[in-house]
Write a protein that holds these residues in place. Sequence first.
Motif, mmCIF file in Angstrom:
data_model
loop_
_atom_site.group_PDB
_atom_site.id
_atom_site.type_symbol
_atom_site.label_atom_id
_atom_site.label_comp_id
_atom_site.label_asym_id
_atom_site.label_seq_id
_atom_site.Cartn_x
_atom_site.Cartn_y
_atom_site.Cartn_z
ATOM 1 N N ASN A 1 0.846 -1.300 -0.030
ATOM 2 C CA ASN A 1 0.401 0.277 -0.162
ATOM 3 C C ASN A 1 0.913 1.076 0.242
ATOM 4 O OD1 ASN A 1 -2.545 -1.375 -0.420
ATOM 5 N ND2 ASN A 1 -2.948 -1.139 1.481
ATOM 6 N N VAL B 1 1.864 1.744 -3.311
ATOM 7 C CA VAL B 1 0.462 1.889 -4.538
ATOM 8 C C VAL B 1 0.182 4.051 -4.131
ATOM 9 C CG1 VAL B 1 0.229 0.158 -5.824
ATOM 10 C CG2 VAL B 1 -1.104 0.737 -3.294
ATOM 11 N N GLY B 2 0.424 4.210 -2.483
ATOM 12 C CA GLY B 2 -0.313 5.178 -2.559
ATOM 13 C C GLY B 2 -1.587 5.438 -1.045
ATOM 14 N N LEU B 3 -1.859 3.879 -0.927
ATOM 15 C CA LEU B 3 -3.109 3.738 0.013
ATOM 16 C C LEU B 3 -2.532 3.568 1.331
ATOM 17 C CD1 LEU B 3 -4.905 1.083 -1.673
ATOM 18 C CD2 LEU B 3 -5.456 3.396 -1.551
ATOM 19 N N VAL B 4 -0.681 3.542 1.638
ATOM 20 C CA VAL B 4 -0.107 4.556 2.810
ATOM 21 C C VAL B 4 0.654 4.817 3.155
ATOM 22 C CG1 VAL B 4 0.326 2.675 4.652
ATOM 23 C CG2 VAL B 4 -1.128 1.563 3.952
#
Lengths: 266, 321
Positions: free
Chosen positions: B48, B51-54
């Motif tokens: 994450n 991909v930029g989710l965390v």
Amino acid sequence: MNIGGASASIPFTTGFRTLMRREILRYIRRPRNTFMPPLITNVLYFSVFGVILGERVGTVLGVEYILFLLPGLVVLGAISNSFENSSFSIFHGRWNEYIHATVTSPLSYTEMVLAYVLSSALRGVIIGVLIALVGAVFIRPVPVEHPVYLVAFMAVITTLFAALGVIGGLWARDFDYLTVMNQFILRPLVFFGGVFYSIRELPRTWELVSLLNPMVYMVNGVRYGFLGPEAVDVGPNVALVVLTTATVVVVAFDIYLFHRGYGLTE
Amino acid sequence: MPSAIETEDLHKQYGDVHALKGVSLEVDEGEFFGLLGPNGAGKTTFINILVGLVAKSSGHAEVFGYDVEDDYQMARDAIGLAPQEFNVDRFFPIREVLVHKAGYHGVPKEVAVERADRVLKEVGIYDKRDTRFHFLSGGMKRRFMLARAMVTDPDLLILDEPTAGVDVQLRHDLWQLIERLNSEGTTILLTTHYIEEAEQLCDRVAIVDQGEVVEVETPDELMSRGSDTIYVTLRDPPETPPELEDDVLDAGMRDGDLVVRAEHGGRSLPGVVRSLDRAGHEILDVEIRRTTLEEVFVEVTDSLGDEALDDVREGFEEGAP
């Protein structure tokens, strides 16, 4: 790599247009949920307030009450739907996590925000037009004294509320938050914003208090566009500048929130 | 040429929980790389962040040389992600969901439609193209997750537990498809706690334990580090193990069999047989069990708690083809 959607220097890329299309299709394809409720509500407003009560009220600021009412109802429907669209779309995507497909894409944060805001503003404008058309059934003809002002105010207020809806959608932790924002904040401000009455009819103190309510300026601006200077409480120019500035600030804040990942990243 | 993934001293802190404790990893372009670890090891957090989710707490992460924060658009454009959880747009039929996803990556609509049809055929759910995700069966949903990751023609395909909870046939279908993509040049990052899966598919495996990378090696290298077990059935088994030659690690009696642990079972067996002959034992049967990656995993991560070990064993049993 495609990168076609990734260039921040090229506005309105394929990625931006795709997200815009997705957002617009979402409400266009569900008219029973998106367009029918405000249509029915406004038929009732015009029937009860405009026709039945309007005949007893007579005129307000020199115009028939039902005609005075029309711009306020247009504003009420337009900003409610702009706000509701962006806040719901973002919150629902977060709740079900499918917004991850957008967030993990190479769209710039500016493109993401503009796609959510502009598609939601468009829904507000469409609702505004539909309400005006409902009004036209009861009032013939519906005057448009200053079309440029009308278009400008409609564009600005729907964009402003769509941008506020983005903040709401990112802030909400539950569906209750959306209800609270709509019912307890937005609606009272609109109802006390001169939709159903002229603020000049209020006692002096309440008239001054009302001037602190930004909705007064929005309703007046749209009313100016429809009915001209005689039917408004305050002039449109300063209001338009202030509202445009507020819109730019709120959109910039939206982009900042996306960049920070507020409500989107852990 | 930059690596497909390069991270350096990557940390992620959630309050008091230190989910990643300085992860440094390098995945080469075209590699099939496995992240192996029990639930809660930090595998999904690692993904994450890419991909930029965390948002990382500290450290550095690049995808094909692009920093995942400073050059986030370029980094994300290279990645196709199939997450573990189903997170699909429920307002649109699946074909349109794919067209939208490709569009976000800059693929023009006409091309996106062709690609959507192609990947739906590849994963075998083309006839469901006008159905919304919610109405697909569990196996079809898993297939769709892979299709969505593939529709942008990514250079790096990240698969987070792609075969979790699917039947044997589907697991093999998905393996075949993923192997084909890898052979065509796509870098694959696979997270799994099915050890068999990593053993079968991956060029290299990183064992992740409690937010740290414990080992990075090929599955063969890892297995060669483990010990083998020799089971000897004797006609008159003694109560205690007989004296054996020096190259065995340990020996004991279990259910009447002599159980001998050695680094290389094949090499130690002649010595074991000689020792038993000298002691006058008659051998009825001999079996050597090779080290499994599971056993190596357990050895490497011997600091794991019981619960985590249960996850691994359960994953191993469920994942066995």
